[in-house]
Structures are given as C-alpha cells and as structure tokens.
Design a protein around this motif. Structure first.
Motif, PDB file in Angstrom:
ATOM      1  N   UNK A 216     -10.344  -9.141 -10.939  1.00 32.44           N
ATOM      2  CA  UNK A 216      -9.330  -9.378  -9.905  1.00 32.44           C
ATOM      3  C   UNK A 216      -9.750  -8.738  -8.580  1.00 32.44           C
ATOM      4  N   UNK A 217     -10.233  -7.515  -8.651  1.00 30.39           N
ATOM      5  CA  UNK A 217     -10.705  -6.831  -7.444  1.00 30.39           C
ATOM      6  C   UNK A 217     -11.873  -7.593  -6.834  1.00 30.39           C
TER       7      UNK A 217
ATOM      8  N   UNK B 291     -12.820   3.065   1.007  1.00 26.82           N
ATOM      9  CA  UNK B 291     -12.774   1.803   1.748  1.00 26.82           C
ATOM     10  C   UNK B 291     -11.418   1.617   2.426  1.00 26.82           C
ATOM     11  N   UNK B 292     -10.359   1.941   1.711  1.00 20.39           N
ATOM     12  CA  UNK B 292      -9.012   1.802   2.289  1.00 20.39           C
ATOM     13  C   UNK B 292      -8.887   2.638   3.554  1.00 20.39           C
ATOM     14  N   UNK B 293      -9.361   3.863   3.504  1.00 16.34           N
ATOM     15  CA  UNK B 293      -9.270   4.750   4.676  1.00 16.34           C
ATOM     16  C   UNK B 293     -10.153   4.263   5.810  1.00 16.34           C
ATOM     17  N   UNK B 294     -11.365   3.797   5.482  1.00 13.52           N
ATOM     18  CA  UNK B 294     -12.270   3.282   6.514  1.00 13.52           C
ATOM     19  C   UNK B 294     -11.647   2.078   7.214  1.00 13.52           C
ATOM     20  N   UNK B 295     -11.184   1.103   6.448  1.00 12.66           N
ATOM     21  CA  UNK B 295     -10.640  -0.116   7.052  1.00 12.66           C
ATOM     22  C   UNK B 295      -9.359   0.161   7.840  1.00 12.66           C
ATOM     23  N   UNK B 296      -8.573   1.098   7.364  1.00 13.68           N
ATOM     24  CA  UNK B 296      -7.363   1.480   8.087  1.00 13.68           C
ATOM     25  C   UNK B 296      -7.731   2.066   9.455  1.00 13.68           C
TER      26      UNK B 296
ATOM     27  N   UNK C 288      -6.225  -0.468  -1.253  1.00 15.35           N
ATOM     28  CA  UNK C 288      -5.118   0.411  -1.627  1.00 15.35           C
ATOM     29  C   UNK C 288      -4.426  -0.097  -2.893  1.00 15.35           C
ATOM     30  N   UNK C 289      -4.124  -1.388  -2.921  1.00 15.74           N
ATOM     31  CA  UNK C 289      -3.473  -1.982  -4.096  1.00 15.74           C
ATOM     32  C   UNK C 289      -4.382  -1.880  -5.322  1.00 15.74           C
ATOM     33  N   UNK C 290      -5.669  -2.149  -5.132  1.00 12.98           N
ATOM     34  CA  UNK C 290      -6.615  -2.054  -6.250  1.00 12.98           C
ATOM     35  C   UNK C 290      -6.644  -0.634  -6.806  1.00 12.98           C
TER      36      UNK C 290
END
Length: 165
Positions: free
Chosen positions: A135-136, A28-33, A56-58
């Motif tokens: 939290x996530x 997800x981090x890579x996709x959204x980036x 990324x933080x998660x």
C-alpha cells in the motif's frame, strides 16, 4: 523446535524492516512538510504536502512494534541511505532555500525509495507486512509520478544516492 526459532527470526527481521520503514516515513514526512513551506510553486507545494501526509499516514498505520526505538535499524543500507538523505536535506533547508540540485536528487531518491520498498515486499513473509508495504509503495508510486514532471528533470536511473560521486 527449529520451526519456532525460524519463525521468531522471521518476525524479528520483519520488525527491523518495518522499523526502518517507519524511520524513513517520519524523516520523509518532516522533510516534505518543511519543503512545502519553502517552495514558491503552488503545484510543487501541493505535491509536497501530499507526500508529507502520505508518509505520516503510513507511519501511523505501521504496527506498534515498528515504532519502538529498541529495534535495531540495520536491515537495509539502502533504506538507511534514503532516511539519511531526508534528514540531511531537512537540516539543509534550515540554512538555505530549496535548490534545483536538491529537486534533481529528490527525483532519484523517490525512485530509490520505491525500489527498496519493492525489495522489502519480496523479502518479508508475513502477508500483513506485505500488504502494508505494498500500500505504501503504490501510494508513493502515484505521488512520485505526479511529482516528477514538476521537478523538471528527466527520469533518472536507479543509481543509489550513497554511491553518487
């Protein structure tokens, strides 16, 4: 003796869950980036950057055991479907710009991802794991709520991505 075995089994199950969550967060981090780099709408770009950072933080906050590739990621087919969507769409973004249909699917995918996280929270026994996933889930819910109006789609039901025709 039996208790120690079941505790070890629970620990392995939770490691698989966290490993799957980690894989989804990385995808997800890579996709959204990448998506943030391609969209023209500055509000959408801002939200995609926020979602990239959130994932990324998660991923960084998950226990070390979750990040080890040796753990099989077979806990949840829904979690695997979410990860596959992010990976597939990231590849698609290399060949074509983001489309409205991708945004429409993203609206449903975020809801599915939240649904899966809530299921996983109920499935785990470790308080630490529950808190990490909660939290996530909360951060993703807030980000999703902010993003939904920008996707210009009506709210979608919880239809699973892998079962769409």
């Amino acid at each position: 003796m039996e208790y120690a075995g079941s505790a070890k089994s629970e620990q392995r199950t939770e490691e698989r869950i966290l490993s799957g969550v980690y894989s989804v967060c990385v995808a997800a981090q890579r996709f959204f980036q990448q998506a943030a780099q391609q969209v023209a709408d500055s509000n959408l770009r801002y939200n995609f950057i926020a979602l990239s950072k959130l994932h990324s933080v998660a991923a960084q906050q998950l226990p070390i055991a979750a990040k080890q590739e040796a753990i099989p990621q077979d806990y949840s087919s829904e979690l695997a479907a979410v990860q596959f969507w992010y990976l597939h769409q990231q590849t698609a973004l290399h060949n074509q710009p983001m489309t409205q249909s991708m945004l429409t699917e993203l609206a449903g995918l975020l809801q599915q991802q939240l649904h899966v996280l809530k299921q996983l929270i109920r499935a785990v026994h470790s308080r630490t794991t529950k808190v990490t996933l909660a939290h996530l889930s909360a951060a993703l819910q807030i980000a999703s709520d902010q993003l939904q109006p920008l996707l210009k789609v009506l709210p979608v039901d919880r239809q699973n991505i892998q079962t769409k025709n």
